[in-house]
Design a protein around this motif. Structure first.
Motif, PDB file in Angstrom:
ATOM      1  N   ASP A 246      68.494  36.106  41.168  1.00 26.30           N
ATOM      2  CA  ASP A 246      67.881  35.820  42.389  1.00 26.30           C
ATOM      3  C   ASP A 246      68.024  37.220  43.258  1.00 26.30           C
ATOM      4  O   ASP A 246      66.682  37.289  44.010  1.00 26.30           O
ATOM      5  N   LEU A 247      68.544  38.173  43.255  1.00 21.68           N
ATOM      6  CA  LEU A 247      68.417  39.370  43.751  1.00 21.68           C
ATOM      7  C   LEU A 247      67.240  40.097  43.460  1.00 21.68           C
ATOM      8  O   LEU A 247      66.521  40.653  44.120  1.00 21.68           O
ATOM      9  N   GLU A 248      66.724  39.962  42.203  1.00 21.48           N
ATOM     10  CA  GLU A 248      65.638  40.805  41.403  1.00 21.48           C
ATOM     11  C   GLU A 248      64.461  40.166  42.248  1.00 21.48           C
ATOM     12  O   GLU A 248      63.393  40.739  41.859  1.00 21.48           O
ATOM     13  N   ARG A 249      64.449  38.883  42.549  1.00 22.46           N
ATOM     14  CA  ARG A 249      63.088  38.542  43.104  1.00 22.46           C
ATOM     15  C   ARG A 249      62.984  38.776  44.583  1.00 22.46           C
ATOM     16  O   ARG A 249      61.919  38.535  45.284  1.00 22.46           O
ATOM     17  N   LEU A 250      64.055  39.405  45.178  1.00 23.03           N
ATOM     18  CA  LEU A 250      63.970  39.745  46.713  1.00 23.03           C
ATOM     19  C   LEU A 250      63.238  41.095  46.652  1.00 23.03           C
ATOM     20  O   LEU A 250      63.457  42.117  45.939  1.00 23.03           O
ATOM     21  N   THR A 251      62.434  41.378  47.957  1.00 17.95           N
ATOM     22  CA  THR A 251      62.029  42.666  48.369  1.00 17.95           C
ATOM     23  C   THR A 251      62.986  43.176  49.617  1.00 17.95           C
ATOM     24  O   THR A 251      63.609  42.388  50.253  1.00 17.95           O
TER      25      THR A 251
ATOM     26  N   VAL B 271      68.486  26.581  49.990  1.00 11.84           N
ATOM     27  CA  VAL B 271      68.308  28.225  49.712  1.00 11.84           C
ATOM     28  C   VAL B 271      66.979  28.400  50.379  1.00 11.84           C
ATOM     29  O   VAL B 271      65.802  27.957  49.940  1.00 11.84           O
ATOM     30  N   ARG B 272      66.956  29.441  51.344  1.00 12.82           N
ATOM     31  CA  ARG B 272      65.696  29.694  51.832  1.00 12.82           C
ATOM     32  C   ARG B 272      65.495  31.258  51.826  1.00 12.82           C
ATOM     33  O   ARG B 272      66.324  31.910  51.603  1.00 12.82           O
ATOM     34  N   THR B 273      64.418  31.467  51.536  1.00 11.72           N
ATOM     35  CA  THR B 273      63.845  33.269  51.381  1.00 11.72           C
ATOM     36  C   THR B 273      62.834  33.298  52.387  1.00 11.72           C
ATOM     37  O   THR B 273      61.877  32.605  52.730  1.00 11.72           O
TER      38      THR B 273
ATOM     39  N   ASP C  65      62.270  43.642  52.314  1.00  9.30           N
ATOM     40  CA  ASP C  65      62.084  43.286  53.865  1.00  9.30           C
ATOM     41  C   ASP C  65      62.376  41.460  53.743  1.00  9.30           C
ATOM     42  O   ASP C  65      62.078  40.770  54.805  1.00  9.30           O
ATOM     43  N   GLN C  66      62.953  41.145  52.457  1.00  7.54           N
ATOM     44  CA  GLN C  66      63.284  39.699  52.714  1.00  7.54           C
ATOM     45  C   GLN C  66      64.952  39.396  52.710  1.00  7.54           C
ATOM     46  O   GLN C  66      65.689  40.074  52.037  1.00  7.54           O
ATOM     47  N   VAL C  67      65.162  38.147  52.924  1.00  2.07           N
ATOM     48  CA  VAL C  67      66.586  37.755  53.077  1.00  2.07           C
ATOM     49  C   VAL C  67      66.625  36.519  52.410  1.00  2.07           C
ATOM     50  O   VAL C  67      65.949  35.777  52.779  1.00  2.07           O
ATOM     51  N   SER C  68      67.432  36.380  51.408  1.00  6.85           N
ATOM     52  CA  SER C  68      67.787  34.924  50.895  1.00  6.85           C
ATOM     53  C   SER C  68      69.205  34.422  51.524  1.00  6.85           C
ATOM     54  O   SER C  68      69.890  34.891  51.651  1.00  6.85           O
ATOM     55  N   TYR C  69      69.074  33.198  52.083  1.00  6.97           N
ATOM     56  CA  TYR C  69      70.310  32.506  52.746  1.00  6.97           C
ATOM     57  C   TYR C  69      70.225  30.954  52.361  1.00  6.97           C
ATOM     58  O   TYR C  69      69.314  30.211  52.036  1.00  6.97           O
ATOM     59  N   THR C  70      71.360  30.350  52.735  1.00 10.69           N
ATOM     60  CA  THR C  70      71.570  28.793  52.485  1.00 10.69           C
ATOM     61  C   THR C  70      71.932  28.216  53.908  1.00 10.69           C
ATOM     62  O   THR C  70      72.553  28.741  54.866  1.00 10.69           O
ATOM     63  N   HIS C  71      70.824  27.242  53.943  1.00  8.49           N
ATOM     64  CA  HIS C  71      70.807  26.378  55.495  1.00  8.49           C
ATOM     65  C   HIS C  71      71.023  25.037  54.956  1.00  8.49           C
ATOM     66  O   HIS C  71      70.073  24.417  54.093  1.00  8.49           O
ATOM     67  N   GLY C  72      72.246  24.462  55.284  1.00  9.35           N
ATOM     68  CA  GLY C  72      72.665  23.198  54.805  1.00  9.35           C
ATOM     69  C   GLY C  72      72.757  23.240  53.336  1.00  9.35           C
ATOM     70  O   GLY C  72      73.646  24.180  52.786  1.00  9.35           O
ATOM     71  N   ASP C  73      71.926  22.484  52.516  1.00 13.31           N
ATOM     72  CA  ASP C  73      72.022  22.532  50.987  1.00 13.31           C
ATOM     73  C   ASP C  73      70.815  23.211  50.320  1.00 13.31           C
ATOM     74  O   ASP C  73      70.763  23.116  49.384  1.00 13.31           O
TER      75      ASP C  73
ATOM     76  N   THR D 232      61.489  36.680  55.747  1.00 10.37           N
ATOM     77  CA  THR D 232      61.578  38.087  56.148  1.00 10.37           C
ATOM     78  C   THR D 232      62.931  38.288  57.064  1.00 10.37           C
ATOM     79  O   THR D 232      63.431  37.298  57.386  1.00 10.37           O
ATOM     80  N   LEU D 233      63.370  39.486  56.900  1.00 11.02           N
ATOM     81  CA  LEU D 233      64.439  39.830  57.800  1.00 11.02           C
ATOM     82  C   LEU D 233      64.115  39.639  59.058  1.00 11.02           C
ATOM     83  O   LEU D 233      65.061  38.986  60.015  1.00 11.02           O
ATOM     84  N   ALA D 234      62.861  39.808  59.743  1.00  9.48           N
ATOM     85  CA  ALA D 234      62.794  39.213  60.802  1.00  9.48           C
ATOM     86  C   ALA D 234      62.877  37.954  61.249  1.00  9.48           C
ATOM     87  O   ALA D 234      63.228  37.724  62.360  1.00  9.48           O
ATOM     88  N   ASP D 235      62.240  37.085  60.423  1.00 11.09           N
ATOM     89  CA  ASP D 235      62.258  35.746  60.740  1.00 11.09           C
ATOM     90  C   ASP D 235      63.916  35.151  60.734  1.00 11.09           C
ATOM     91  O   ASP D 235      64.194  34.276  61.576  1.00 11.09           O
ATOM     92  N   PHE D 236      64.600  35.671  59.485  1.00  8.99           N
ATOM     93  CA  PHE D 236      66.033  35.516  59.612  1.00  8.99           C
ATOM     94  C   PHE D 236      66.469  35.805  60.826  1.00  8.99           C
ATOM     95  O   PHE D 236      67.207  34.702  61.560  1.00  8.99           O
ATOM     96  N   ARG D 237      66.428  36.863  61.541  1.00  7.07           N
ATOM     97  CA  ARG D 237      66.992  37.251  62.565  1.00  7.07           C
ATOM     98  C   ARG D 237      66.537  36.542  63.967  1.00  7.07           C
ATOM     99  O   ARG D 237      67.369  36.180  64.794  1.00  7.07           O
ATOM    100  N   ALA D 238      65.292  36.256  63.902  1.00  5.26           N
ATOM    101  CA  ALA D 238      64.904  35.262  64.959  1.00  5.26           C
ATOM    102  C   ALA D 238      64.963  33.682  64.987  1.00  5.26           C
ATOM    103  O   ALA D 238      65.355  32.962  65.920  1.00  5.26           O
ATOM    104  N   HIS D 239      65.325  33.184  63.778  1.00  2.00           N
ATOM    105  CA  HIS D 239      65.357  31.638  63.494  1.00  2.00           C
ATOM    106  C   HIS D 239      66.662  31.034  62.700  1.00  2.00           C
ATOM    107  O   HIS D 239      66.750  29.928  62.573  1.00  2.00           O
ATOM    108  N   ALA D 240      67.482  31.907  62.088  1.00  2.00           N
ATOM    109  CA  ALA D 240      68.396  31.443  61.313  1.00  2.00           C
ATOM    110  C   ALA D 240      69.436  30.670  62.161  1.00  2.00           C
ATOM    111  O   ALA D 240      70.240  29.804  61.609  1.00  2.00           O
TER     112      ALA D 240
END
Length: 185
Positions: A152-157, A169-171, A159-167, A173-181
């Motif tokens: 999973d980590l190898e697929r990230l760049t 997994v979302r990938t 500027d991207q973040v992978s996180y779990t929302h409910g059930d 941008t870091l900016a979108d993560f900070r603004a909307h997670a």
């Protein structure tokens, strides 16, 4: 023998890890105050990411869940006792966004880090599922858990973040993560 400050600190962090895991094992949990994810550096090194939506966290825990033998199989983070935990303590409570390295080169000086590992973190191994989450020393809050593999980590760049929302997994941008997670918290 009188315990050293480092030994007492390790015991306290281990207690945080164990106490944080107990509610998950019992089927109930500490209320979530935010979201946990992972990203990578330009060199591909894994980095933990937390976004605290309300209240605070002051520790983080990473543990291996289970071997992943079939790359196409659905992997779930079962509530089993982990083989070990890697734990970090924040210099001050985190009330917003923060990142920290999940691995450290041998001989790294941890005295200058905002997130200090209890012990040098163990290397991440291929074929393992890992779970990461933020916690508090008093077990009052945690962040949502996020499980991932090295693949999973190898697929990230960087500027991207992978996180779990409910059930899910979302990938993003870091900016979108900070603004909307935290939307919906």
């Amino acid at each position: 023998m009188v315990p050293t400050t480092a030994r007492l600190r390790r015991r306290a962090l281990l207690a945080v890890a164990v106490l944080s895991a107990l509610p998950a094992l019992a089927g109930c949990g500490v209320e979530s105050a935010g979201v946990t994810g992972v990203t990578v550096t330009a060199a591909g090194e894994p980095v933990g990411v937390v976004l605290v939506c309300h209240d605070r966290i002051d520790a983080a825990v990473l543990y291996p869940d289970e071997p992943v033998t079939d790359p196409d199989a659905e992997v779930t983070a079962e509530a089993v006792e982990p083989e070990y935990t890697d734990s970090w303590s924040a210099a001050t409570p985190v009330e917003d966004f923060s990142t920290w390295p999940l691995t450290l080169p041998p001989g790294s000086d941890t005295a200058t880090l905002f997130w200090t590992p209890e012990e040098p973190p163990r290397p991440l191994k291929p074929g393992r599922l890992y779970t990461l989450y933020g916690a508090t020393r008093d077990n009052s809050w945690s962040t949502d858990r996020h499980s991932f593999t090295l693949a999973d980590l190898e697929r990230l760049t960087p500027d991207q973040v992978s996180y779990t929302h409910g059930d899910t997994v979302r990938t993003t941008t870091l900016a979108d993560f900070r603004a909307h997670a935290c939307d919906g918290f």
